[in-house]
Design a protein around this motif. Structure first.
Motif, PDB file in Angstrom:
ATOM      1  N   LEU A   1      11.979   6.673   5.742  1.00 15.93           N
ATOM      2  CA  LEU A   1      12.007   6.198   4.446  1.00 15.93           C
ATOM      3  C   LEU A   1      10.566   5.873   3.629  1.00 15.93           C
ATOM      4  O   LEU A   1      10.696   5.875   2.505  1.00 15.93           O
ATOM      5  N   LEU A   2       9.490   5.980   4.454  1.00 17.28           N
ATOM      6  CA  LEU A   2       8.473   5.964   3.828  1.00 17.28           C
ATOM      7  C   LEU A   2       7.354   7.672   3.949  1.00 17.28           C
ATOM      8  O   LEU A   2       7.939   8.195   4.945  1.00 17.28           O
ATOM      9  N   THR A   3       6.594   7.751   3.119  1.00 18.86           N
ATOM     10  CA  THR A   3       6.056   9.097   3.230  1.00 18.86           C
ATOM     11  C   THR A   3       4.672   9.035   4.025  1.00 18.86           C
ATOM     12  O   THR A   3       4.346   8.006   4.483  1.00 18.86           O
ATOM     13  N   PRO A   4       4.405  10.187   4.393  1.00 15.39           N
ATOM     14  CA  PRO A   4       3.052  10.166   5.640  1.00 15.39           C
ATOM     15  C   PRO A   4       1.712   9.311   4.687  1.00 15.39           C
ATOM     16  O   PRO A   4       1.081   8.874   5.197  1.00 15.39           O
ATOM     17  N   SER A   5       1.754   9.628   3.383  1.00 18.50           N
ATOM     18  CA  SER A   5       0.635   8.796   2.507  1.00 18.50           C
ATOM     19  C   SER A   5       0.724   7.229   2.706  1.00 18.50           C
ATOM     20  O   SER A   5       0.020   6.600   2.800  1.00 18.50           O
ATOM     21  N   GLU A   6       1.952   6.614   2.642  1.00 22.38           N
ATOM     22  CA  GLU A   6       2.321   5.377   2.627  1.00 22.38           C
ATOM     23  C   GLU A   6       1.994   4.752   4.043  1.00 22.38           C
ATOM     24  O   GLU A   6       1.422   3.819   4.149  1.00 22.38           O
ATOM     25  N   ILE A   7       2.397   5.747   5.153  1.00 22.35           N
ATOM     26  CA  ILE A   7       2.068   5.162   6.390  1.00 22.35           C
ATOM     27  C   ILE A   7       0.711   5.289   6.734  1.00 22.35           C
ATOM     28  O   ILE A   7      -0.252   4.388   7.283  1.00 22.35           O
ATOM     29  N   GLY A   8       0.109   6.090   6.216  1.00 25.17           N
ATOM     30  CA  GLY A   8      -1.524   6.448   6.264  1.00 25.17           C
ATOM     31  C   GLY A   8      -2.295   5.530   5.760  1.00 25.17           C
ATOM     32  O   GLY A   8      -3.352   4.703   5.991  1.00 25.17           O
ATOM     33  N   LEU A   9      -1.910   4.878   4.618  1.00 22.97           N
ATOM     34  CA  LEU A   9      -2.218   3.753   3.993  1.00 22.97           C
ATOM     35  C   LEU A   9      -2.499   2.537   4.397  1.00 22.97           C
ATOM     36  O   LEU A   9      -3.140   1.823   4.801  1.00 22.97           O
ATOM     37  N   TYR A  10      -1.241   2.370   5.102  1.00 20.20           N
ATOM     38  CA  TYR A  10      -1.078   1.005   5.931  1.00 20.20           C
ATOM     39  C   TYR A  10      -2.024   1.012   7.219  1.00 20.20           C
ATOM     40  O   TYR A  10      -2.515   0.111   7.615  1.00 20.20           O
ATOM     41  N   ALA A  11      -2.023   2.397   7.766  1.00 19.22           N
ATOM     42  CA  ALA A  11      -2.820   2.630   8.916  1.00 19.22           C
ATOM     43  C   ALA A  11      -4.368   2.057   8.788  1.00 19.22           C
ATOM     44  O   ALA A  11      -5.017   1.600   9.529  1.00 19.22           O
ATOM     45  N   ILE A  12      -4.562   2.487   7.411  1.00 24.90           N
ATOM     46  CA  ILE A  12      -6.191   2.262   7.450  1.00 24.90           C
ATOM     47  C   ILE A  12      -6.246   0.605   7.015  1.00 24.90           C
ATOM     48  O   ILE A  12      -7.363   0.082   7.687  1.00 24.90           O
ATOM     49  N   ALA A  13      -5.478  -0.089   6.476  1.00 26.90           N
ATOM     50  CA  ALA A  13      -5.539  -1.510   6.239  1.00 26.90           C
ATOM     51  C   ALA A  13      -5.610  -2.241   7.736  1.00 26.90           C
ATOM     52  O   ALA A  13      -6.092  -3.136   8.148  1.00 26.90           O
TER      53      ALA A  13
END
Length: 326
Positions: free
Chosen positions: A29-41
């Motif tokens: 459902l989510l893109t690698p970029s979206e999951i990566g953004l949350y990983a930073i947060a």
């Protein structure tokens, strides 16, 4: 201890299974970029989480007698540190977003900062349950919170909320945890914080938190550096590769780790040989973990595509190196 370990293993991995099944849905459902953004947060929020606890829950687990004043001081320290770190994370959210060039990162950090306000409300009860090695009860709470988090995250991701769905899921997990700890509070367990033993509690926390901070830095450094030097997609791909590489070992560690603190605290109080216990635990864990890592390394590409879908194929080559590292 064996019964506690089995109970913890089953209950913790029930929560792990729920989270794992949720991750399969979220990866589609989510893109690698979206999951990566949350990983930073989540990496920044993780530092705040370590400092907000400052070893207070571990102090309760290992102390000789957690009386009223000890519990009040632990609660006072946890509340003060949690709310202070929440405010600092909130204030730092915009500068961090500017540093990474990602406007959406600020909103993620602010929601995770609000999460820190609620975390202390169930922390003392959970620490007492772990001290008493009531891992069946802890497992029920953990499992309920995991189900809540997974459902909220998947529904919001399906509705197109993006990376924020992961942050709302984490917030829902905390709310569920706090609500489910309420029936298990000790009779007379204090609601009001205190300061009479705060120096003693925080003195222990200085040592415990230093170790925890170094451990979190070891885990999160890659997300923080890749997010700045490359982009959020690289963070997402690396994060997914790391999750795949450590999938089987996470199942083992999730079941063992809740027992470790109370077990060695009991041994240190004169109820056994801590050195012998350490060698026995390490040898058994290694004997099971190494074959699991070898299996993941050999079949990395097939496993990544099967579990997460073809959009994550680029992460498969990383799995081999991460298995060796692990």
């Amino acid at each position: 201890t064996s019964r506690a370990l089995l109970t913890s293993f089953l209950s913790s991995n029930g929560a792990t299974l729920i989270a794992f099944l949720g991750s399969l849905v979220i990866a589609r459902l989510l893109t690698p970029s979206e999951i990566g953004l949350y990983a930073i947060a989540a990496a920044f929020a993780g530092f705040a989480q370590v400092l907000r606890d400052f070893g207070t829950t571990n102090y309760i687990i290992q102390c000789e007698l957690p009386d009223q004043e000890t519990l009040r001081s632990a609660l006072g320290g946890t509340l003060f540190l949690s709310w202070t770190m929440s405010a600092r994370l909130w204030l730092a959210s915009e500068p961090i977003a500017v540093f990474y060039g990602e406007n959406a990162l600020g909103g993620l950090l602010r929601l995770l900062a609000l999460n820190l306000l609620l975390t202390p409300l169930g922390a003392i009860t959970l620490a007492l349950l772990r001290r008493e090695m009531r891992f069946g009860t802890v497992g029920i709470i953990t499992l309920g919170a995991a189900v809540t988090q997974t459902l909220v995250t998947c529904i919001l991701a399906w509705r197109g909320v993006g990376a924020m769905s992961l942050a709302w899921g984490a917030f829902a997990n905390t709310v569920a945890t706090v609500m489910m700890t309420l029936p298990y509070r000790r009779p007379g367990q204090p609601w009001l914080p205190g300061t009479s033993r705060l120096r003693e509690v925080l003195g222990f926390g200085a040592y415990a938190s230093t170790a925890s901070l170094m451990g979190h830095l070891n885990v999160s450094a890659s997300d923080l550096l890749l997010g700045k030097l490359l982009d959020t997609q690289a963070v997402g791909l690396f994060s997914r590769a790391l999750g795949a590489a450590r999938l089987l070992t996470t199942i083992l560690v999730r079941g063992v780790s809740p027992v470790v603190g109370p077990y060695f605290a009991r041994l240190s109080r004169g109820e056994g040989d801590a050195e012998q216990g350490f060698h026995a635990a390490a040898s058994r864990l290694t004997a099971v973990a190494w074959p699991a890592l070898a299996f993941m390394a050999i079949l990395s590409e097939e496993i990544v595509v099967l579990l997460y879908g073809s959009q994550w194929t680029e992460s498969a080559p990383l799995v081999l190196y991460l298995c060796v590292s692990t």
